[in-house]
Design a protein around this motif. Structure first.
Motif, PDB file in Angstrom:
ATOM      1  N   PHE A 163       0.846  -1.182   0.000  1.00 41.18           N
ATOM      2  CA  PHE A 163       0.000   0.000   0.000  1.00 41.18           C
ATOM      3  C   PHE A 163       0.891   1.244   0.000  1.00 41.18           C
ATOM      4  CE2 PHE A 163      -2.422  -3.356   2.118  1.00 41.18           C
ATOM      5  CZ  PHE A 163      -3.609  -3.329   1.389  1.00 41.18           C
ATOM      6  N   CYS A 174      -7.627   4.833   4.165  1.00 38.26           N
ATOM      7  CA  CYS A 174      -8.140   4.463   2.845  1.00 38.26           C
ATOM      8  C   CYS A 174      -9.658   4.557   2.828  1.00 38.26           C
ATOM      9  CB  CYS A 174      -7.686   3.044   2.522  1.00 38.26           C
ATOM     10  SG  CYS A 174      -8.331   2.366   0.986  1.00 38.26           S
ATOM     11  N   SER A 203      -4.841   4.915  -2.823  1.00 38.80           N
ATOM     12  CA  SER A 203      -5.527   3.711  -2.374  1.00 38.80           C
ATOM     13  C   SER A 203      -6.946   4.106  -1.991  1.00 38.80           C
ATOM     14  CB  SER A 203      -4.794   3.105  -1.164  1.00 38.80           C
ATOM     15  OG  SER A 203      -5.455   1.954  -0.684  1.00 38.80           O
ATOM     16  N   CYS A 258      -7.510  -2.279  -3.346  1.00 39.72           N
ATOM     17  CA  CYS A 258      -6.880  -0.995  -3.041  1.00 39.72           C
ATOM     18  C   CYS A 258      -5.370  -1.095  -2.910  1.00 39.72           C
ATOM     19  CB  CYS A 258      -7.487  -0.414  -1.762  1.00 39.72           C
ATOM     20  SG  CYS A 258      -9.254  -0.037  -1.900  1.00 39.72           S
ATOM     21  N   ARG A 259      -4.810  -2.285  -3.202  1.00 37.72           N
ATOM     22  CA  ARG A 259      -3.349  -2.438  -3.203  1.00 37.72           C
ATOM     23  C   ARG A 259      -2.735  -1.692  -4.399  1.00 37.72           C
ATOM     24  NH1 ARG A 259      -2.058  -6.977  -4.898  1.00 37.72           N
ATOM     25  NH2 ARG A 259      -4.160  -7.451  -5.673  1.00 37.72           N
ATOM     26  N   SER A 260      -1.506  -1.258  -4.251  1.00 36.46           N
ATOM     27  CA  SER A 260      -0.858  -0.491  -5.306  1.00 36.46           C
ATOM     28  C   SER A 260      -0.618  -1.301  -6.573  1.00 36.46           C
ATOM     29  CB  SER A 260       0.472   0.071  -4.804  1.00 36.46           C
ATOM     30  OG  SER A 260       0.276   0.948  -3.726  1.00 36.46           O
TER      31      SER A 260
END
Length: 283
Positions: A163, A174, A203, A258-260
């Motif tokens: 993240f 987030c 995120s 929502c992870r990079s």
């Protein structure tokens, strides 16, 4: 080079992502990772600047007033709206001005990220920025959408963190599905939520359009990893039948999305109320 960044319009806040190598994608053991994110590999990029936040309703309204631009959703008369009690719906009258339908008003949310804009609308905004600021596509800096590699480096830094803030999910950093299924003002979360380069909302909150192609089949990426910008995946002339990569997750997504490194995709002509964009300034 990014030394001429003082040419940026004053209402845009950009952060510097320096030239160099970063780790792109996911490792085999990374929790929540998908096959299309592998293998993890090193990518080297030139320096660039990227929007500290996504483009806001106020900024997009300035563009619309100046140019008379009519968005895809306005022409078609509808956009996709997520119903927290159900799923996606085609809502007549929904567009960037009325993101959840005729009863909603983006004008009441000037500092929220603009949504319900297609990839084509986002590119038109970038073209306007170039005209207004005097950048020349053939000489020096220009505004455009990020590639997915640029977006990912801006989100996670050089070290492959999961993240923007580190390797463990923190719901307080987030805007995801447990936060109320609505946008928040751009950049309003704590400073600790920002990327190593200072980019906010990488995120959650809203997905961001990128230039990068996925392919024609939703279930199988034509353009897999390692990332190679010369293999056709950065073809800006591809038709609307070819999906484009979107990045970052949104207010309706779980932590895995929502992870990079997470890659999602949408047709470039679609408009959704959890999808916006941020700009890059690069040579």
């Amino acid at each position: 080079a990014v030394d001429a960044a003082d040419a940026v319009r004053p209402e845009l806040d950009l952060v510097l992502v320096p030239a160099g190598e970063f780790l792109m994608g996911s490792g085999e053991a990374d929790p929540g990772s998908a096959a299309d994110e592998r293998p993890r590999h090193a990518v080297t990029l030139d320096g660039f600047r990227i929007g500290r936040t996504a483009v806001t309703n106020e900024q997009f309204a300035c563009f619309a007033r100046a140019t008379g631009h009519v968005t895809t959703a306005e022409r078609e008369g509808w956009a996709f709206v997520f119903d927290p009690a159900g799923d996606w719906e085609r809502v007549p009258g929904a567009d960037w001005r009325r993101p959840t339908g005729p009863a909603s008003r983006a004008a009441d949310l000037p500092d929220h990220p603009v949504v319900s804009v297609s990839w084509h609308d986002a590119r038109a905004f970038c073209s306007w920025l170039n005209e207004e600021s005097g950048t020349d596509p053939d000489e020096g800096l220009r505004f455009r959408l990020p590639t997915e590699a640029e977006w990912e480096k801006a989100a996670r830094g050089p070290d492959g963190r999961v993240f923007p803030w580190g390797d463990r999910f923190d719901p307080g950093l987030c805007n995801h599905f447990e936060s109320g299924c609505r946008t928040l003002p751009a950049g309003s979360l704590p400073n600790g939520s920002r990327s190593p380069y200072g980019a906010a909302d990488m995120s959650g909150n809203t997905w961001d359009w990128t230039t990068t192609l996925w392919g024609e089949d939703r279930d199988a990426a034509r353009y897999s990893y390692p990332y190679d910008p010369e293999d056709g995946r950065e073809d800006l002339s591809a038709g609307d039948e070819v999906f484009r990569i979107v990045r970052g997750g949104s207010f309706k997504n779980d932590p895995a999305a929502c992870r990079s490194a997470c890659r999602d995709l949408d047709p470039p002509g679609w408009s959704l109320n959890n999808l916006g964009f941020r700009v890059v300034l690069a040579g």
